[in-house]
Write a protein that holds these residues in place. Structure first.
Motif, mmCIF file in Angstrom:
data_model
loop_
_atom_site.group_PDB
_atom_site.id
_atom_site.type_symbol
_atom_site.label_atom_id
_atom_site.label_comp_id
_atom_site.label_asym_id
_atom_site.label_seq_id
_atom_site.Cartn_x
_atom_site.Cartn_y
_atom_site.Cartn_z
ATOM 1 N N VAL A 110 -100.921 44.031 -2.955
ATOM 2 C CA VAL A 110 -99.833 43.226 -3.534
ATOM 3 C C VAL A 110 -100.011 41.754 -3.165
ATOM 4 O O VAL A 110 -99.919 40.870 -4.016
ATOM 5 N N GLU A 111 -100.281 41.505 -1.884
ATOM 6 C CA GLU A 111 -100.474 40.122 -1.411
ATOM 7 C C GLU A 111 -101.690 39.459 -2.061
ATOM 8 O O GLU A 111 -101.611 38.341 -2.543
ATOM 9 N N ASN A 112 -102.803 40.184 -2.072
ATOM 10 C CA ASN A 112 -104.056 39.604 -2.564
ATOM 11 C C ASN A 112 -104.042 39.344 -4.057
ATOM 12 O O ASN A 112 -104.637 38.386 -4.527
ATOM 13 N N LYS A 113 -103.371 40.227 -4.815
ATOM 14 C CA LYS A 113 -103.471 40.126 -6.268
ATOM 15 C C LYS A 113 -102.185 39.646 -6.936
ATOM 16 O O LYS A 113 -102.110 39.556 -8.151
ATOM 17 N N GLY A 114 -101.152 39.412 -6.129
ATOM 18 C CA GLY A 114 -99.891 38.975 -6.710
ATOM 19 C C GLY A 114 -99.265 40.015 -7.616
ATOM 20 O O GLY A 114 -98.565 39.692 -8.568
ATOM 21 N N ALA A 115 -99.512 41.282 -7.301
ATOM 22 C CA ALA A 115 -98.948 42.370 -8.110
ATOM 23 C C ALA A 115 -97.511 42.658 -7.677
ATOM 24 O O ALA A 115 -97.038 42.133 -6.662
ATOM 25 N N PHE A 116 -96.812 43.493 -8.448
ATOM 26 C CA PHE A 116 -95.416 43.844 -8.146
ATOM 27 C C PHE A 116 -95.388 45.160 -7.370
ATOM 28 O O PHE A 116 -95.884 46.187 -7.835
ATOM 29 N N TYR A 117 -94.769 45.126 -6.190
ATOM 30 C CA TYR A 117 -94.717 46.294 -5.314
ATOM 31 C C TYR A 117 -93.544 47.212 -5.694
ATOM 32 O O TYR A 117 -92.406 46.754 -5.817
ATOM 33 N N VAL A 118 -93.839 48.491 -5.874
ATOM 34 C CA VAL A 118 -92.797 49.460 -6.241
ATOM 35 C C VAL A 118 -92.549 50.396 -5.063
ATOM 36 O O VAL A 118 -93.348 51.295 -4.771
ATOM 37 N N HIS A 119 -91.448 50.178 -4.359
ATOM 38 C CA HIS A 119 -91.085 51.056 -3.233
ATOM 39 C C HIS A 119 -90.554 52.384 -3.786
ATOM 40 O O HIS A 119 -89.931 52.397 -4.847
ATOM 41 N N PRO A 120 -90.779 53.495 -3.082
ATOM 42 C CA PRO A 120 -90.278 54.779 -3.618
ATOM 43 C C PRO A 120 -88.758 54.943 -3.590
ATOM 44 O O PRO A 120 -88.215 55.746 -4.346
ATOM 45 N N PHE A 121 -88.037 54.237 -2.708
ATOM 46 C CA PHE A 121 -86.582 54.477 -2.676
ATOM 47 C C PHE A 121 -85.736 53.299 -2.185
ATOM 48 O O PHE A 121 -84.539 53.286 -2.396
ATOM 49 N N ASP A 122 -86.327 52.299 -1.526
ATOM 50 C CA ASP A 122 -85.516 51.306 -0.833
ATOM 51 C C ASP A 122 -85.379 50.005 -1.627
ATOM 52 O O ASP A 122 -86.036 49.007 -1.328
ATOM 53 N N HIS A 123 -84.525 50.017 -2.640
ATOM 54 C CA HIS A 123 -84.311 48.799 -3.435
ATOM 55 C C HIS A 123 -82.987 48.940 -4.185
ATOM 56 O O HIS A 123 -82.724 49.990 -4.773
ATOM 57 N N ASN A 124 -82.165 47.881 -4.192
ATOM 58 C CA ASN A 124 -80.842 48.018 -4.818
ATOM 59 C C ASN A 124 -80.924 48.243 -6.341
ATOM 60 O O ASN A 124 -80.055 48.906 -6.912
ATOM 61 N N ILE A 125 -81.973 47.755 -6.972
ATOM 62 C CA ILE A 125 -82.094 48.014 -8.423
ATOM 63 C C ILE A 125 -82.452 49.493 -8.665
ATOM 64 O O ILE A 125 -81.979 50.120 -9.615
ATOM 65 N N ILE A 126 -83.258 50.053 -7.782
ATOM 66 C CA ILE A 126 -83.555 51.497 -7.861
ATOM 67 C C ILE A 126 -82.250 52.292 -7.709
ATOM 68 O O ILE A 126 -81.993 53.225 -8.469
ATOM 69 N N TRP A 127 -81.412 51.899 -6.767
ATOM 70 C CA TRP A 127 -80.157 52.630 -6.537
ATOM 71 C C TRP A 127 -79.244 52.551 -7.764
ATOM 72 O O TRP A 127 -78.627 53.530 -8.155
ATOM 73 N N GLU A 128 -79.163 51.358 -8.344
ATOM 74 C CA GLU A 128 -78.358 51.206 -9.573
ATOM 75 C C GLU A 128 -78.862 52.151 -10.661
ATOM 76 O O GLU A 128 -78.084 52.770 -11.375
#
Ligand SMILES: *Cc1c(COP(=O)(O)O)cnc(C)c1O
Length: 292
Positions: A110-128
């Motif tokens: 993610v850092e090296n390529k500027g990609a978007f990191y997708v966490h499996p569960f810990d994100h408020n948009i995921i919860w919504e």
């Protein structure tokens, strides 16, 4: 990005059938919302570190969004999952002995390529996104007395609690785990999130080693109760799900089917689904737990 799934009512239990999501689990709700938004904001390169249903769902979504995805899998990942994730066009990296090591590597990409990191569960948009599992259910059933939901890292539980608030339901929530994958149960006992030393359960999709603090606090506020089932009960739940619905689900989902059967109240069972269970594994578990 997710499908509206049916609710099947049987013997005072309403089953919300997210095992019918096209990527196999409810994860499509939260990850779909997160990745769709990111894509609208210009991201077309994603990275996931899950060899389970989150990685599979992220790969499914990247394919739909015409985006690139790299999935970092720990060496313990089953071959049938690797094949399924690859089938959506994901680039696979096998790295690390467990999720945390795979995740560290994913974050480097993610850092090296500027990609978007997708966490499996810990994100408020995921919860919504996950909360729609309740707001959808409220359109077709009346308020139940109890809800049964499985807990790994707690993203689904958090979504359910937010959904209950939106629906203004005062339903009692039971968080279901197996004895060997009980991060939520241990957090309740300790009064704060704890990090599990080891996880050992057939319910691999529940194998998170720590519940995020926000989720723990919300669960305390809602007086969520913990239920633990044995691995054998989880597999027996899978047998019952196959009998009732003709669907092969993960032991995580089987544990909910098992737990919900112990009450008589008007219940909602969140059928989280999952694609970790191959038919070979199913047969192997039936033998291992002496279930006929
Ligand atoms: C991810 C997953 C869970 C657990 O969800 P969390 O948000 O990590 O608590 C349960 N069942 C299945 C099938 C899953 O894929």
């Amino acid at each position: 990005m997710h499908h509206i799934t049916p609710v099947f009512e049987m013997d005072n239990v309403a089953y919300k059938m997210d095992c019918y999501q096209p990527s196999g689990s409810f994860k499509l709700r939260g990850l779909g919302r997160l990745m769709h938004l990111a894509n609208q904001n210009g991201s077309n390169h994603f990275v996931s570190s899950s060899g389970g249903n989150a990685g599979l769902t992220a790969a499914f979504l990247a394919n739909k969004l015409n985006s690139e995805i790299e999935v970092v899998l720990p060496v313990s990942t089953d071959h049938h999952m690797i094949r399924k994730i690859e089938a959506y066009g994901a680039t696979i990296h096998v790295h690390g002995n467990h999720w945390a090591e795979a995740d560290e590597y994913a974050r480097k990409i993610v850092e090296n390529k500027g990609a978007f990191y997708v966490h499996p569960f810990d994100h408020n948009i995921i919860w919504e996104g996950h909360s729609t599992i309740i707001t959808e259910s409220m359109k077709v059933i009346n308020e139940p007395e109890e809800i049964y939901v499985s807990v790994g890292g707690g993203g689904l539980l958090m979504g359910v609690l937010l959904g209950l608030e939106a629906a203004q339901w005062n339903t009692k929530v039971f968080a279901v785990e197996t004895f060997g994958a009980n991060a939520f149960h241990q957090a309740l006992e300790a009064g704060k999130p704890v990090t599990l030393e080891k996880i050992s359960s057939v319910a691999r999709s529940l194998g998170a080693n720590r519940i995020p603090n926000d989720i723990f606090l919300k669960a305390q506020q809602h007086e969520v109760e913990s239920i633990l089932v044995s691995d054998k009960e989880a597999i027996q739940g899978c047998v019952r799900a196959l009998d009732l619905f003709g669907s092969l689900v993960d032991p995580a989902c089987g544990s909910v089917v098992s737990a919900v059967s112990k009450s008589e109240k008007k219940r909602l069972a969140i059928m989280c689904g999952g694609r970790l269970m191959s038919h070979e594994k199913y047969v192997e578990y039936l033998g291992a737990f002496d279930i006929c």
